[in-house]
Write an enzyme that holds these catalytic residues in place. Structure first.
Site, PDB file in Angstrom:
ATOM      1  N   ASP A   1       0.844  -1.396   0.024  1.00 22.37           N
ATOM      2  CA  ASP A   1       0.041  -0.015  -0.080  1.00 22.37           C
ATOM      3  C   ASP A   1       0.895   1.313   0.011  1.00 22.37           C
ATOM      4  O   ASP A   1       1.637   1.273   1.043  1.00 22.37           O
ATOM      5  CB  ASP A   1      -0.942  -0.001   1.499  1.00 22.37           C
ATOM      6  CG  ASP A   1      -1.886   1.055   1.328  1.00 22.37           C
ATOM      7  OD1 ASP A   1      -1.961   2.260   0.323  1.00 22.37           O
ATOM      8  OD2 ASP A   1      -2.820   1.112   2.251  1.00 22.37           O
TER       9      ASP A   1
ATOM     10  N   ASP B   1      -3.283   2.350  -5.579  1.00 18.70           N
ATOM     11  CA  ASP B   1      -2.148   2.600  -4.852  1.00 18.70           C
ATOM     12  C   ASP B   1      -1.752   1.157  -4.234  1.00 18.70           C
ATOM     13  O   ASP B   1      -0.977   1.094  -3.325  1.00 18.70           O
ATOM     14  CB  ASP B   1      -1.902   3.528  -4.154  1.00 18.70           C
ATOM     15  CG  ASP B   1      -2.601   3.647  -2.891  1.00 18.70           C
ATOM     16  OD1 ASP B   1      -3.760   2.971  -2.694  1.00 18.70           O
ATOM     17  OD2 ASP B   1      -2.155   4.276  -1.950  1.00 18.70           O
ATOM     18  N   GLU B   2      -2.328   0.146  -4.533  1.00 23.11           N
ATOM     19  CA  GLU B   2      -2.465  -1.213  -3.647  1.00 23.11           C
ATOM     20  C   GLU B   2      -2.124  -2.442  -4.288  1.00 23.11           C
ATOM     21  O   GLU B   2      -2.972  -2.416  -5.556  1.00 23.11           O
ATOM     22  CB  GLU B   2      -3.675  -1.535  -2.528  1.00 23.11           C
ATOM     23  CG  GLU B   2      -3.789  -0.286  -1.495  1.00 23.11           C
ATOM     24  CD  GLU B   2      -4.918  -0.564  -0.787  1.00 23.11           C
ATOM     25  OE1 GLU B   2      -5.371  -1.605  -0.594  1.00 23.11           O
ATOM     26  OE2 GLU B   2      -5.861   0.548  -0.238  1.00 23.11           O
TER      27      GLU B   2
HETATM   28  P1  TTP Z   1      -5.300   4.901   0.478  1.00 20.33           P
HETATM   29  O1  TTP Z   1      -4.386   4.164   0.238  1.00 20.33           O
HETATM   30  O2  TTP Z   1      -6.398   4.627   1.383  1.00 20.33           O
HETATM   31  O3  TTP Z   1      -4.710   6.204   1.314  1.00 20.33           O
HETATM   32  P2  TTP Z   1      -3.350   7.022   0.961  1.00 20.33           P
HETATM   33  O4  TTP Z   1      -2.485   6.273   0.283  1.00 20.33           O
HETATM   34  O5  TTP Z   1      -3.489   8.276   0.758  1.00 20.33           O
HETATM   35  O6  TTP Z   1      -2.911   6.821   2.627  1.00 20.33           O
HETATM   36  P3  TTP Z   1      -1.979   5.931   3.431  1.00 20.33           P
HETATM   37  O7  TTP Z   1      -0.599   6.087   3.585  1.00 20.33           O
HETATM   38  O8  TTP Z   1      -2.790   5.855   4.794  1.00 20.33           O
HETATM   39  O9  TTP Z   1      -2.235   4.595   2.619  1.00 20.33           O
HETATM   40  O10 TTP Z   1      -5.848   5.707  -0.761  1.00 20.33           O
HETATM   41  C1  TTP Z   1      -5.205   5.677  -1.918  1.00 20.33           C
HETATM   42  C2  TTP Z   1      -5.593   6.923  -2.742  1.00 20.33           C
HETATM   43  O11 TTP Z   1      -7.019   6.961  -3.104  1.00 20.33           O
HETATM   44  C3  TTP Z   1      -5.338   8.210  -2.108  1.00 20.33           C
HETATM   45  O12 TTP Z   1      -3.968   8.653  -2.253  1.00 20.33           O
HETATM   46  C4  TTP Z   1      -6.392   9.022  -2.590  1.00 20.33           C
HETATM   47  C5  TTP Z   1      -7.335   8.190  -3.118  1.00 20.33           C
HETATM   48  N1  TTP Z   1      -8.737   8.378  -2.057  1.00 20.33           N
HETATM   49  C6  TTP Z   1      -9.637   8.900  -2.489  1.00 20.33           C
HETATM   50  O13 TTP Z   1      -9.763   9.761  -3.412  1.00 20.33           O
HETATM   51  N2  TTP Z   1     -10.542   9.088  -1.290  1.00 20.33           N
HETATM   52  C7  TTP Z   1     -10.722   8.425  -0.294  1.00 20.33           C
HETATM   53  O14 TTP Z   1     -11.739   8.555   0.226  1.00 20.33           O
HETATM   54  C8  TTP Z   1      -9.462   7.592  -0.165  1.00 20.33           C
HETATM   55  C9  TTP Z   1      -9.655   6.633   1.014  1.00 20.33           C
HETATM   56  C10 TTP Z   1      -8.624   7.496  -1.126  1.00 20.33           C
HETATM   57 MG    MG Z   2      -2.359   4.177   0.372  1.00 25.19          MG
END
Ligand code: TTP
Ligand code: MG
Length: 357
Positions: A12, A110-111
């Site tokens: 992630d 992003d995962e």
């Molecule tokens: P996530 O992997 O949930 O969050 P993140 O990568 O920003 O943070 P973390 O370090 O906790 O993993 O989501 C990936 C991307 O998806 C995030 O950068 C932006 C997008 N996203 C949205 O547009 N809306 C949302 O509600 C979420 C949760 C994510």
């Molecule tokens: Mg993330």
């Protein structure tokens, strides 16, 4: 088919959208950065897509109204969503990860899940292998990620979230129950908010509470999903890592913990998956024309069937109705089902569509 011991990674990316923005703009380093709707000095509508860890210190979170983010942290750098930029970075990262896995599955932007069973002989080797992946991603893309290692997707996914950012969390098979027990029940994929409330009312807060609950009562209260949750609480998940077909689509599927012949349950599960897909359809602000269902029988034979609607839609009822219609043909009394899924494609951005009308 026997199910041998696997080693699965879940990767992630850390605060993905803002991390890419920081990479492109070194001048943002150390400042709180928020990507999302225009805040318009606190009067803006729309939500925060994501924010970096500096902004999280002020209480800002993904999905929060942008007006609230402005109240919490007016001094942050506010940026609009530059989806193309993030998609390009995502593509490069996924290529690195794909090359390093036996089986690969992208999950959102992003995962990803990686099955590395044949690449390593034990968890010690898996750890070294994973560090190498983190190093390559950082070297080539200048971005950090957090990785969970476990015996299945469920455990790996929960593990990747434990130490963020730049984390590496290993959960060996024999440590699974101890690792899961103290975590809140909602960490199990598929435990939604409603289910969480119901569980709380039964005195179940943690995954450990769930694992020690009477499975017969869970089955009575939640149907087959209760059995599913009970097994997940014990860290059991037999879904495979597998590449998804079309990229320009939004979909969800689920592998049942026990092969299923209850048609009503299968169709209800399909409805729940459709609701999840629909949530993403609204979040990404798109319309769709094509609905595809997927079914895998107990012998792993897998079928997909699609229907393109005569109209463009974003309505849940169109998705559910078409999904059920397509699935009917696969429900046969002599065949147990291992997996079902539903997906929408032929996507058209709702914004673009507005300008066409
Ligand atoms: P996530 O992997 O949930 O969050 P993140 O990568 O920003 O943070 P973390 O370090 O906790 O993993 O989501 C990936 C991307 O998806 C995030 O950068 C932006 C997008 N996203 C949205 O547009 N809306 C949302 O509600 C979420 C949760 C994510
Ligand atoms: Mg993330």
């Amino acid at each position: 088919m026997s199910e041998k011991k696997r080693i699965i990674l879940h990767v992630d990316m850390d605060h993905f959208f803002t991390a890419v923005e920081e990479r492109e703009h070194p001048e943002f380093k150390g400042k709180p950065v928020i990507v999302g709707a225009d805040p318009k000095e606190g009067k803006g509508r729309g939500v925060v897509s994501t924010c970096n860890y500096e902004a999280r210190k002020f209480g800002v979170r993904s999905g929060m109204p942008i007006s609230r983010a402005w109240k919490l942290c007016p001094e942050a750098v506010y940026l609009p969503v530059n989806y193309e930029l993030y998609a390009k970075a995502s593509h490069e990262i996924m290529n690195i990860l794909r090359r390093r896995s036996d089986k690969f599955e992208q999950w959102g932007i992003d995962e990803a899940f990686l099955d590395i069973t044949s690449k390593v002989k034990d968890y010690a080797e898996a750890e070294a292998f994973t560090k190498e992946i983190k190093r390559e991603v950082f070297e080539k893309e200048k971005l950090t990620c957090s990785i969970g290692i476990g015996p299945n997707k469920l455990v790996a996914k929960i593990a990747s979230d434990i130490q963020k950012p730049d984390g590496l969390t290993i959960v060996r098979e024999e440590e699974v129950e101890k690792f899961l027990a103290p975590l809140p029940a909602r960490k199990l994929l598929w435990v939604g908010r409603k289910t969480e409330q119901k569980l709380k009312a039964m005195g179940i807060k943690t995954i450990g509470d769930l694992a020690h609950y009477d499975p017969a009562v869970l089955a009575e209260t939640f149907g087959v999903m209760g059995t599913q949750m009970y097994l997940m609480a014990h860290g059991i998940d037999r879904s495979e890592v597998e590449e998804r077909g079309e990229i320009k689509s939004i979909g969800r599927d689920i592998t049942f913990q026990e092969d299923m012949s209850n048609f009503e349950f299968i169709l209800n599960t399909l409805d729940e998956l459709a609701e999840e897909v629909h949530r993403d359809v609204l979040r990404q602000n798109v319309n769709f024309r094509t609905v595809t269902v997927r079914v895998r029988y107990e012998n792993f034979e897998t079928h997909t069937h699609s229907k393109t609607l005569p109209f463009i839609t974003n309505r849940l009822q169109d998705l559910k109705k078409t999904g059920r219609e397509l699935m009917q043909a696969y429900l046969r009394p002599d065949r147990k089902v291992r997996l079902v899924g539903v997906r929408v494609s032929s996507l058209i951005s709702a914004e673009k569509q507005k300008t066409l009308m």
